[in-house]
Design an enzyme around this catalytic site. Structure first.
Site, PDB file in Angstrom:
ATOM      1  N   CYS A 186       0.620 -10.795   9.804  1.00  3.93           N
ATOM      2  CA  CYS A 186      -0.828 -11.006   9.840  1.00  3.93           C
ATOM      3  C   CYS A 186      -1.513 -10.043  10.814  1.00  3.93           C
ATOM      4  O   CYS A 186      -2.714  -9.779  10.695  1.00  3.93           O
ATOM      5  CB  CYS A 186      -1.151 -12.455  10.199  1.00  3.93           C
ATOM      6  SG  CYS A 186      -0.455 -13.666   9.036  1.00  3.93           S
ATOM      7  N   CYS A 194      -8.431 -15.347   6.281  1.00  4.54           N
ATOM      8  CA  CYS A 194      -7.348 -15.957   5.507  1.00  4.54           C
ATOM      9  C   CYS A 194      -7.320 -17.476   5.682  1.00  4.54           C
ATOM     10  O   CYS A 194      -7.098 -17.991   6.786  1.00  4.54           O
ATOM     11  CB  CYS A 194      -6.010 -15.360   5.923  1.00  4.54           C
ATOM     12  SG  CYS A 194      -4.605 -16.077   5.036  1.00  4.54           S
ATOM     13  N   GLU A 214       5.898   0.498 -14.662  1.00  2.00           N
ATOM     14  CA  GLU A 214       5.651  -0.938 -14.764  1.00  2.00           C
ATOM     15  C   GLU A 214       6.830  -1.668 -15.411  1.00  2.00           C
ATOM     16  O   GLU A 214       7.180  -2.766 -15.006  1.00  2.00           O
ATOM     17  CB  GLU A 214       4.359  -1.200 -15.537  1.00  2.00           C
ATOM     18  CG  GLU A 214       3.094  -0.802 -14.790  1.00  2.00           C
ATOM     19  CD  GLU A 214       2.952  -1.500 -13.446  1.00  2.00           C
ATOM     20  OE1 GLU A 214       3.518  -2.594 -13.271  1.00  2.00           O
ATOM     21  OE2 GLU A 214       2.286  -0.947 -12.564  1.00  2.00           O
ATOM     22  N   CYS A 252      -2.833  -7.288   8.877  1.00  3.33           N
ATOM     23  CA  CYS A 252      -3.625  -7.632   7.698  1.00  3.33           C
ATOM     24  C   CYS A 252      -5.124  -7.414   7.944  1.00  3.33           C
ATOM     25  O   CYS A 252      -5.671  -7.927   8.928  1.00  3.33           O
ATOM     26  CB  CYS A 252      -3.382  -9.080   7.299  1.00  3.33           C
ATOM     27  SG  CYS A 252      -4.359  -9.597   5.868  1.00  3.33           S
TER      28      CYS A 252
END
Length: 341
Positions: A250, A259, A87, A253
DNA sequence: CAGTCGTGGTA
DNA sequence: TTACCAAGACT
């Protein structure tokens, strides 16, 4: 010199639930962790979050199970320390550049105490060209604090993580969620973009994280810890692989049908351009050059070696002073400098 | 809250 | 080639 061992693929849940990662993950949500505790009445959009959530969760979780990258910090053996190191390195830095440094780092310092036992300059040197070298200093400082205050184990409590140097709201939530399987809103740039598009219906989130975004993220968080941690990783991965800043795809997706941005015809971002960075000629560039000289030298370097990296003496001196003030460079007698010992 | 803080890949 | 972007934190 590929040091990455051919490890068996692991499910995303494996890392989340890894008992060897440190203290046991909480199995019961803590008090006050509900998403509906915010005092203000629901803002427009948030009140439909329950509906959104039911439509978004299952497809995104299923997509993640099939498409998640097999990253080393997601493997069970990474543990909480591995998650935490990743991280730090991933803050503003692409995965591809983090991978080799991460492997070397964990091999050299498999536990926080191993890093804490060395001078901070070694961390800065091992950081290499990842950028933002103060992160290396902060990671070292966090390792020292973990060794002193937490018996060498990465703490599992969000508040304790947040108290460590270099750990802000995002990283505290990420470590608590990914390493310990806790329920936290993990709001990074990927998740913010996914929410901005799917829920809010705009191309990009605001420049700075807003209260409304936090509230939305909390409202979308699944109720149980395991699913919440799964969701955090999945929504982030969707933003990283499919719902990217540019050239989003997309067609790949899992929630394109829900969306809001896509259904609105993908309107372009309104408002001022993102930011103007212009790196060339800045103090940051000079700092980078100066530190590169120190990093690549085994021992202290003389003033002349540093003077050679930049022609303009005033800016050069200012940059060097800044590095010293930040603790990234240590001045010695006789105009010599080195990484902090 | 806007500025600062590295580096390298990509459109 | 310039500009944007990449799992933010800190002041």
């Amino acid at each position: 010199m590929t040091a990455i061992p051919p490890l068996p693929a692991s499910t995303p849940e494996a890392a989340v639930n890894d008992p060897s990662a440190g203290p046991r993950p909480r199995t019961v949500p803590g008090p006050g962790s509900g998403a509906d505790r915010a005092g203000a009445p629901d803002a427009a959009g948030v009140e439909t979050a329950g509906t959104r959530a039911s439509a978004l969760h299952a497809p995104v979780l299923a997509w993640f199970d099939q498409h998640a990258r097999d990253l080393p910090w997601r493997r069970p053996e990474a543990g909480a320390w591995g998650v935490m190191v990743s991280e730090f390195m991933l803050q503003q830095t692409p995965v591809s550049r983090v991978l080799p440094v991460y492997e070397q780092w964990l091999a050299r310092w498999p536990r926080p105490a191993d890093l804490a036992a060395e001078p901070s300059g070694e961390a800065v040197r091992a950081w290499g060209r990842l950028g933002y070298p103060r992160r290396a200093l902060r990671l070292h400082g966090a390792a020292v604090a973990i060794t002193e205050r937490h018996g060498g184990d990465v703490p599992s409590e969000h508040a304790q993580l947040l108290a460590l140097p270099g750990i802000g709201e995002y990283t505290a939530a990420a470590v608590a969620s990914f390493a310990y399987g806790q329920r936290h809103a993990v709001l990074d740039t990927n998740v913010r973009r996914v929410f901005a598009r799917t829920v809010t219906g705009v191309q990009y989130p605001p420049n700075a994280t807003t209260a409304a975004e936090r509230k939305l993220a909390r409202a979308l968080l699944p109720d149980d810890d395991t699913t919440a941690a799964h969701w955090a990783a999945a929504s982030m991965e969707l933003g990283a692989l499919v719902c990217t800043a540019r050239n989003e795809d997309c067609s790949r997706c899992p929630v394109s049908g829900h969306c809001a941005w896509r259904l609105a015809g993908k309107p372009a971002h309104e408002g001022p351009a993102r930011r103007g960075q212009t790196y060339a000629g800045t103090d940051r560039q000079v700092r980078g050059r100066l530190l590169a000289v120190l990093r690549e030298s085994a021992g202290p370097v003389g003033q002349a070696s540093l003077d050679a990296v930049w022609h303009e003496p005033v800016q050069r001196a200012r940059a060097l002073d800044g590095l010293v003030a930040d603790g990234l460079v240590e001045p010695l007698e006789g105009g010599r400098y080195r990484l902090p010992g």
